[in-house]
Design an enzyme around this catalytic site. Structure first.
Site, PDB file in Angstrom:
ATOM      1  N   GLY A 106       0.818  -1.212   0.000  1.00  0.00           N
ATOM      2  CA  GLY A 106       0.000   0.000   0.000  1.00  0.00           C
ATOM      3  C   GLY A 106       0.846   1.255   0.000  1.00  0.00           C
ATOM      4  O   GLY A 106       0.515   2.239  -0.678  1.00  0.00           O
ATOM      5  N   ASP A 107       1.958   1.225   0.737  1.00  0.00           N
ATOM      6  CA  ASP A 107       2.882   2.364   0.723  1.00  0.00           C
ATOM      7  C   ASP A 107       3.496   2.538  -0.657  1.00  0.00           C
ATOM      8  O   ASP A 107       3.632   3.665  -1.147  1.00  0.00           O
ATOM      9  CB  ASP A 107       3.990   2.146   1.756  1.00  0.00           C
ATOM     10  N   ARG A 108       3.866   1.431  -1.285  1.00  0.00           N
ATOM     11  CA  ARG A 108       4.456   1.500  -2.627  1.00  0.00           C
ATOM     12  C   ARG A 108       3.455   2.078  -3.615  1.00  0.00           C
ATOM     13  O   ARG A 108       3.809   2.880  -4.489  1.00  0.00           O
ATOM     14  CB  ARG A 108       4.904   0.104  -3.062  1.00  0.00           C
TER      15      ARG A 108
END
Length: 318
Positions: A254-256
């Protein structure tokens, strides 16, 4: 890009403890993990900042760090990854997430550091760097940074595109953000809407409710292996499928996704282009092995191997 990529949010210290299990503990039926190595890395907003820096961007991380060993370790890791840290004072201790792993599987996750803490006031330099950002990513892990009033005022005033990666325990995004990036579980918790007839209908309804409630430009709901659904004003939702089958460790995916979307918007991409690029990047990240292989060598270098067991003092598991 005309200015730095600014990441705002809660940073944690993540530690993966790798080992082997060959026996059970004699005084209780639990596995004994003989540790072979451990790897420390920035988590939360820190991981997002490292991802952005790995793409060659100038990255500033605005986060709260405690004056303890965990905060010092994060400072070293972030500096090694090329991230400039603009710290806020954190009165409590550094939050840590420790994963005990064997054979490629997580046996147990041990969290420490207590609950959310109110960070200190940002320095004037923090407010100036947000003002001159090319893009801002708010990486909210529900621990207090995204609630800081002066930071919220600066985020609302910046002319840069703002991508908001939310947390169910965090605050609403400031009005006018360009893109909100919840996963499908998060969007349902944030809007508390009933499930629709199908998975896509549920995601589309939740995304539109959240977009209107937060007065955001668009909401992209990530759907794991099925890609993402983009909801924005004046159009039917756009479903962006994954370009490849990707199975593996999804920690950090999700961060990526949020970082890739933010970098694309900072380069002037359309929302639809940014979400398509983000889906491709997140899928490739999982397919390539996830966080274990994605970080630069200075961050993911393992220390000298030591040995311990579940129940040992070093990892703090009772």
């Amino acid at each position: 890009m005309r200015g730095p990529v600014v990441v705002v949010g809660d940073t944690l210290l993540d530690r993966d403890v790798e080992g082997v299990v060959n026996r059970l503990c004699p005084d209780s039926p639990v596995p004994v993990l003989d540790e072979t190595a451990h790897v420390d890395r920035p988590g939360g907003a820190g991981l997002a900042a490292v991802f952005a820096a790995a793409q060659g961007a100038e990255v500033v991380l605005v986060t709260a760090l405690a004056d303890d060993a965990g905060g010092a370790r994060l400072g070293v890791l972030l500096a090694a990854a090329g991230v400039q840290v603009y710290p806020l004072r954190l009165a409590g201790s550094t939050p840590e997430k420790i994963r005990l792993r064997a054979g490629g599987r997580v046996l147990l996750r041990h969290d420490r550091g207590g609950g959310a803490q109110t960070p200190g006031e940002p320095a004037e330099a923090v407010l100036r760097v947000i003002e001159r950002a090319s893009v801002v990513l708010v990486s909210d892990y529900g621990r207090g940074v995204a609630r800081q009033p002066a930071l919220r005022a600066a985020l609302a005033a910046t002319r840069a595109p703002v991508v908001w990666d939310p947390h169910p325990r965090g605050p609403a995004a400031v009005p006018g953000v360009h893109l909100v990036t919840p996963n499908e579980t998060e969007v349902q918790e944030l809007v508390e809407a009933p499930a629709a007839a199908t998975r896509l209908a549920t995601a589309a309804d939740g995304a539109e409710r959240l977009r209107q409630r937060w007065r955001a430009g668009a909401v992209a709901v990530t759907l794991g292996a099925d890609g993402a659904l983009l909801s924005h004003a004046g159009s039917t939702p756009l479903v962006v499928p994954t370009p490849m089958a990707a199975e593996g460790d999804t920690c950090g995916a999700g961060d990526r996704f949020a970082v890739a979307a933010g970098l694309a918007l900072g380069r002037g991409a359309l929302l639809s282009e940014a979400v398509q690029e983000a889906v491709t990047e997140a899928s490739a990240y999982v397919a390539d092995g996830g966080v274990a292989t994605a970080l630069p060598p200075p961050v993911r270098r393992a220390p000298q191997a030591v040995h311990t067991a579940v129940g040992g003092d070093r990892v703090g598991v009772a």
